[in-house]
Write a protein that holds these residues in place. Structure first.
Motif, PDB file in Angstrom:
ATOM      1  N   ILE A   1       0.837  -1.207   0.000  1.00 29.41           N
ATOM      2  CA  ILE A   1       0.000   0.000   0.000  1.00 29.41           C
ATOM      3  C   ILE A   1       0.868   1.252   0.000  1.00 29.41           C
ATOM      4  CG2 ILE A   1      -1.654   1.336   1.376  1.00 29.41           C
ATOM      5  CD1 ILE A   1      -2.852  -1.348   2.280  1.00 29.41           C
ATOM      6  N   VAL A   2       1.952   1.228   0.784  1.00 24.31           N
ATOM      7  CA  VAL A   2       2.874   2.366   0.795  1.00 24.31           C
ATOM      8  C   VAL A   2       3.484   2.558  -0.591  1.00 24.31           C
ATOM      9  CG1 VAL A   2       5.092   3.198   1.685  1.00 24.31           C
ATOM     10  CG2 VAL A   2       3.382   2.280   3.257  1.00 24.31           C
ATOM     11  N   GLY A   3       3.892   1.449  -1.244  1.00 24.06           N
ATOM     12  CA  GLY A   3       4.432   1.556  -2.598  1.00 24.06           C
ATOM     13  C   GLY A   3       3.443   2.170  -3.567  1.00 24.06           C
ATOM     14  N   ALA A   4       2.185   1.736  -3.480  1.00 19.30           N
ATOM     15  CA  ALA A   4       1.150   2.307  -4.350  1.00 19.30           C
ATOM     16  C   ALA A   4       0.952   3.789  -4.057  1.00 19.30           C
ATOM     17  CB  ALA A   4      -0.162   1.550  -4.154  1.00 19.30           C
ATOM     18  N   ALA A   5       0.940   4.166  -2.760  1.00 18.84           N
ATOM     19  CA  ALA A   5       0.729   5.561  -2.381  1.00 18.84           C
ATOM     20  C   ALA A   5       1.873   6.449  -2.862  1.00 18.84           C
ATOM     21  CB  ALA A   5       0.576   5.667  -0.868  1.00 18.84           C
ATOM     22  N   VAL A   6       3.116   5.965  -2.694  1.00 15.94           N
ATOM     23  CA  VAL A   6       4.265   6.748  -3.166  1.00 15.94           C
ATOM     24  C   VAL A   6       4.229   6.856  -4.682  1.00 15.94           C
ATOM     25  CG1 VAL A   6       6.787   6.835  -3.285  1.00 15.94           C
ATOM     26  CG2 VAL A   6       5.671   6.140  -1.161  1.00 15.94           C
ATOM     27  N   GLY A   7       3.857   5.761  -5.358  1.00 17.40           N
ATOM     28  CA  GLY A   7       3.732   5.810  -6.808  1.00 17.40           C
ATOM     29  C   GLY A   7       2.695   6.831  -7.257  1.00 17.40           C
ATOM     30  N   ILE A   8       1.568   6.869  -6.569  1.00 16.75           N
ATOM     31  CA  ILE A   8       0.527   7.852  -6.902  1.00 16.75           C
ATOM     32  C   ILE A   8       1.034   9.265  -6.646  1.00 16.75           C
ATOM     33  CG2 ILE A   8      -1.731   8.731  -6.182  1.00 16.75           C
ATOM     34  CD1 ILE A   8      -2.565   5.799  -5.738  1.00 16.75           C
ATOM     35  N   GLY A   9       1.796   9.453  -5.555  1.00 14.09           N
ATOM     36  CA  GLY A   9       2.352  10.772  -5.265  1.00 14.09           C
ATOM     37  C   GLY A   9       3.301  11.237  -6.353  1.00 14.09           C
ATOM     38  N   VAL A  10       4.181  10.333  -6.788  1.00 14.00           N
ATOM     39  CA  VAL A  10       5.105  10.669  -7.877  1.00 14.00           C
ATOM     40  C   VAL A  10       4.320  10.947  -9.160  1.00 14.00           C
ATOM     41  CG1 VAL A  10       6.918   9.743  -9.370  1.00 14.00           C
ATOM     42  CG2 VAL A  10       7.064   9.430  -6.886  1.00 14.00           C
TER      43      VAL A  10
END
Length: 289
Positions: free
Chosen positions: A69-78
């Motif tokens: 979930i953190v990976g997805a969230a950081v990806g969305i932020g980028v």
């Protein structure tokens, strides 16, 4: 000969990770036209979130889910940064932005995770699947390879057979026209970044126990990932998959060849150079004629 075969088999785990990261890079490039230099750093954020949460006593399964979930969230932020301010920029500008985001994310990651101080990465998938050429092929290696194949198959089917896949292809090829005809460009772009971030985070969570336990080392896995994507010319998922697995096996072979072991991390750069030279052969031959 058996020594070389053993070394090649030992490289399957890394090859599966390179393949999955490369396929994710192709996925991002084909759908949002960005060479994703920051992809491995996004996955590293999720992997370190997993390790740090497990260190605090969270169950491994729950920690892995949180890391994804953190990976997805950081990806969305980028993705939000790229799509909001650079959606209509040339590919070279987007690539430069991705490199800048890689540097920034690596700096933040090193600061949060303690720089070179190691973290304990528990094995998400434990045990041995079978023996091949005298080497215990771990369940983690099999899982990484299976994940790479499944993601490749799903990406192909999604792009070719689904309505949303057709919309995403339109977004990549004609983003302005896609927006004018009512395709939710911004939302779909963020979705692409989120899926890529989740997939890379899961891959790095699986292979992190076999890699150097620091944020920068995991972030630099983007180099073999992009080499694999370049083998597929950032278009062909299956060629990228095979290229990534092959690079992992070649890296394993190099580790037992006298004089090459200490330079095996430079192999992806040689692959990139070779593919670039090969891709220009037509122009050179035309000039020669």
């Amino acid at each position: 000969m058996n020594l070389y075969l053993t070394a090649a088999v030992a490289g399957l785990a890394a090859g599966g990770a390179y393949a999955l990261l490369g396929v994710c890079a192709v996925f991002t490039y084909r759908l949002v036209s960005v060479v994703n230099f920051v992809g491995a750093a996004i996955g590293a954020a999720g992997a370190f979130a997993f390790a740090m949460l497990v260190e605090q006593g969270l169950p491994i399964g729950v920690g892995a889910l949180a890391g994804v979930i953190v990976g997805a969230a950081v990806g969305i932020g980028v993705g939000a940064i790229v799509t909001k301010w650079f959606a209509e920029s040339p590919a070279s500008t987007k690539a430069a932005v991705a490199v800048a985001l890689l540097v920034g994310l690596a700096a933040i990651g090193l600061r949060i995770t303690g720089g070179q101080h190691p973290h304990d990465f528990p094995e998400l998938i434990r045990g041995s699947a079978f023996r091949l050429a005298g080497v215990e092929v771990t369940n983690a290696s099999v899982a990484t390879l299976a994940l790479a194949v499944l993601f490749t198959l799903a990406a192909n089917l999604f792009l070719d057979r689904s309505h949303t896949g057709l919309q995403l292809r339109a977004l990549s090829e004609r983003p302005v026209a896609a927006e004018l005809i009512g395709i939710p460009v911004h939302v779909l772009s963020l979705w692409v970044w989120g899926v890529g971030g989740a997939a890379t985070a899961l891959a790095l969570i699986i292979i992190a126990p076999q890699r150097a336990p620091n944020f920068l080392a995991l972030s630099l896995l983007v180099v073999p990932a992009l080499a694999a994507a370049l083998i597929g010319f950032f278009r062909n998922f299956w060629v990228t998959l095979v290229g990534g697995v092959a690079m992992g096996m070649i890296e394993g072979l190099a580790s037992v060849i006298p004089g090459l072991g200490e330079y095996r991390t430079a192999l992806p750069f040689l692959v990139i150079l070779a593919v670039l030279l090969w891709s220009q052969r037509g122009a050179r031959w035309d000039d020669a004629r």
